[in-house]
Motif scaffolding. Structure first.
Motif, PDB file in Angstrom:
ATOM      1  N   VAL A 191      63.350  27.313  44.382  1.00  0.00           N
ATOM      2  CA  VAL A 191      62.483  27.776  45.460  1.00  0.00           C
ATOM      3  C   VAL A 191      62.703  26.899  46.691  1.00  0.00           C
ATOM      4  N   SER A 192      62.349  27.432  47.846  1.00  0.00           N
ATOM      5  CA  SER A 192      62.471  26.632  49.063  1.00  0.00           C
ATOM      6  C   SER A 192      61.669  27.259  50.202  1.00  0.00           C
ATOM      7  N   ASN A 193      61.052  26.402  50.986  1.00  0.00           N
ATOM      8  CA  ASN A 193      60.462  26.792  52.264  1.00  0.00           C
ATOM      9  C   ASN A 193      61.146  25.937  53.321  1.00  0.00           C
ATOM     10  N   PRO A 194      62.334  26.362  53.758  1.00  0.00           N
ATOM     11  CA  PRO A 194      63.115  25.540  54.689  1.00  0.00           C
ATOM     12  C   PRO A 194      62.649  25.736  56.130  1.00  0.00           C
ATOM     13  N   PRO A 195      63.120  24.905  57.051  1.00  0.00           N
ATOM     14  CA  PRO A 195      62.809  25.127  58.473  1.00  0.00           C
ATOM     15  C   PRO A 195      63.443  26.434  58.938  1.00  0.00           C
ATOM     16  N   ALA A 216      61.828  18.205  62.097  1.00  0.00           N
ATOM     17  CA  ALA A 216      62.902  18.509  61.147  1.00  0.00           C
ATOM     18  C   ALA A 216      62.495  19.568  60.137  1.00  0.00           C
ATOM     19  N   ALA A 217      61.184  19.708  59.901  1.00  0.00           N
ATOM     20  CA  ALA A 217      60.705  20.708  58.944  1.00  0.00           C
ATOM     21  C   ALA A 217      60.431  22.049  59.612  1.00  0.00           C
ATOM     22  N   LEU A 218      60.601  22.122  60.929  1.00  0.00           N
ATOM     23  CA  LEU A 218      60.352  23.352  61.675  1.00  0.00           C
ATOM     24  C   LEU A 218      61.626  23.979  62.231  1.00  0.00           C
ATOM     25  N   ASP A 219      62.497  23.142  62.788  1.00  0.00           N
ATOM     26  CA  ASP A 219      63.640  23.621  63.579  1.00  0.00           C
ATOM     27  C   ASP A 219      64.758  24.148  62.687  1.00  0.00           C
ATOM     28  N   GLY A 220      64.960  25.465  62.738  1.00  0.00           N
ATOM     29  CA  GLY A 220      65.996  26.109  61.932  1.00  0.00           C
ATOM     30  C   GLY A 220      67.277  26.390  62.682  1.00  0.00           C
ATOM     31  N   GLY A 221      67.444  25.798  63.863  1.00  0.00           N
ATOM     32  CA  GLY A 221      68.670  26.028  64.627  1.00  0.00           C
ATOM     33  C   GLY A 221      68.546  27.210  65.573  1.00  0.00           C
ATOM     34  N   GLY A 224      67.494  30.217  63.685  1.00  0.00           N
ATOM     35  CA  GLY A 224      66.515  29.938  62.643  1.00  0.00           C
ATOM     36  C   GLY A 224      67.062  29.983  61.237  1.00  0.00           C
ATOM     37  N   LEU A 225      68.363  30.191  61.088  1.00  0.00           N
ATOM     38  CA  LEU A 225      68.936  30.427  59.759  1.00  0.00           C
ATOM     39  C   LEU A 225      69.849  29.309  59.259  1.00  0.00           C
ATOM     40  N   ASP A 226      69.941  28.207  59.999  1.00  0.00           N
ATOM     41  CA  ASP A 226      70.858  27.131  59.604  1.00  0.00           C
ATOM     42  C   ASP A 226      70.593  26.641  58.183  1.00  0.00           C
ATOM     43  N   ALA A 227      69.323  26.446  57.839  1.00  0.00           N
ATOM     44  CA  ALA A 227      68.994  25.911  56.516  1.00  0.00           C
ATOM     45  C   ALA A 227      69.409  26.882  55.406  1.00  0.00           C
ATOM     46  N   TYR A 228      69.234  28.169  55.645  1.00  0.00           N
ATOM     47  CA  TYR A 228      69.597  29.166  54.628  1.00  0.00           C
ATOM     48  C   TYR A 228      71.105  29.190  54.396  1.00  0.00           C
ATOM     49  N   ARG A 229      71.864  29.011  55.477  1.00  0.00           N
ATOM     50  CA  ARG A 229      73.322  28.993  55.331  1.00  0.00           C
ATOM     51  C   ARG A 229      73.764  27.815  54.460  1.00  0.00           C
TER      52      ARG A 229
END
Length: 290
Positions: A191-195, A216-221, A224-229
């Motif tokens: 599971v994950s709740n990424p930025p 760092a816990a908000l900004d997804g690039g 908004g999808l950097d963390a998912y990649r």
């Protein structure tokens, strides 16, 4: 001048919060007054006509000053309830939000459908923060072992403290790494709740979030999808056959995240689960069973 009564202090704080256009003024005043005095709702009622001590007045004034400056109530209290668990917060962790409980709900639904609730599962929470999702799952899965990762040592210390508080330390391990990079599979659930907030949208967030949650816990690039990649391919490689990845998503991101899951070899497990506002909030992808 005599000290105010508990009831008078609560009413005065309510008025101050209302004058600052804080919508939840009455609730905030009750919570902050109770916390300053160490009283629950019943205690506030029974002590309504008692006068505050000087220490209580000073503590309540400190809380009032912080709330009027825009600090969220949860930050003032230093804790927030999530899935029935009181969780300690720190400057390195997000304030857990009700929307995130949809991730827990969807994960449990998938496990229940597979008859896995009582099995000795291995689960991982990538970017665990306060440990909210992981500890909620462990509280529902008595035979499961959980692993929470975060790049922030301070966040991991908070999560470990929350595990101890919940009596779950023996089943929760916390590891400093970037998402799943320090983990070894297989896992029965990740599971994950990424930025996931777009960088350009950060300044438009509510001040309580923008000024108090860790960037760092908000900004997804940019999109908004950097963390998912980063995390979806990592998770896909660590899932056991038939296991699922469940993630939280921002508004309007579900289709793109599902596409990233498909590219990583995962099959969307079900329709996205909506939060109370009707926004698709939790998404799941299954790894193909052998």
């Amino acid at each position: 001048m005599s000290a105010p009564t508990v009831e008078a202090a609560r009413r005065a704080l309510t008025a101050r919060l209302k004058s600052a256009a804080i919508e939840s003024a009455e609730l905030d005043a009750r919570i902050l007054t109770g916390h300053a005095l160490g009283l629950d709702l019943t205690g506030l009622i029974s002590a309504a006509q008692r006068q505050l001590t000087s220490d209580e007045s000073a503590r309540l004034e400190e809380f009032a000053h912080r709330r009027l400056a825009g600090e969220p109530v949860a930050r003032v209290l230093g804790e927030k309830e999530f899935w029935g668990l009181p969780l300690q917060l720190s400057s390195a962790t997000l304030v857990p939000r009700p929307d995130t409980e949809t991730v827990v709900e969807l994960a449990l639904e998938l496990l229940r459908a597979g008859g896995d609730l009582d099995r000795p599962l291995r689960i991982a929470d990538l970017g665990t923060g306060s440990g909210a999702i992981l500890l909620a799952l462990l509280s529902e899965l008595p035979a499961a072992q959980g692993f929470g990762t975060d790049i922030s040592e301070a966040a991991l210390q908070t999560a470990a403290a929350n595990a101890a508080r919940a009596g779950l330390s023996d089943r929760a391990t916390f590891i400093a790494c970037d998402y799943a990079s320090g983990l070894a599979g297989p896992f029965d659930l990740i599971v994950s709740n990424p930025p996931y907030v777009r960088s350009a949208d950060i300044n438009g967030l509510a001040a309580e979030v923008r000024n108090h949650d860790p960037l760092a816990a908000l900004d997804g690039g940019a999109d908004g999808l950097d963390a998912y990649r980063a995390l979806i391919p990592q998770a896909a490689g660590l899932l056991a056959p038939g296991a699922a990845l469940v993630v939280e998503a921002g508004e309007g991101q579900s289709t793109q995240i599902e596409a990233l899951m498909t590219t990583a070899g995962l099959t969307p497990a079900t329709a996205p689960k909506a939060d109370l506002a009707g926004i698709p909030r939790a998404l799941a992808g299954h790894k193909k069973a052998r």
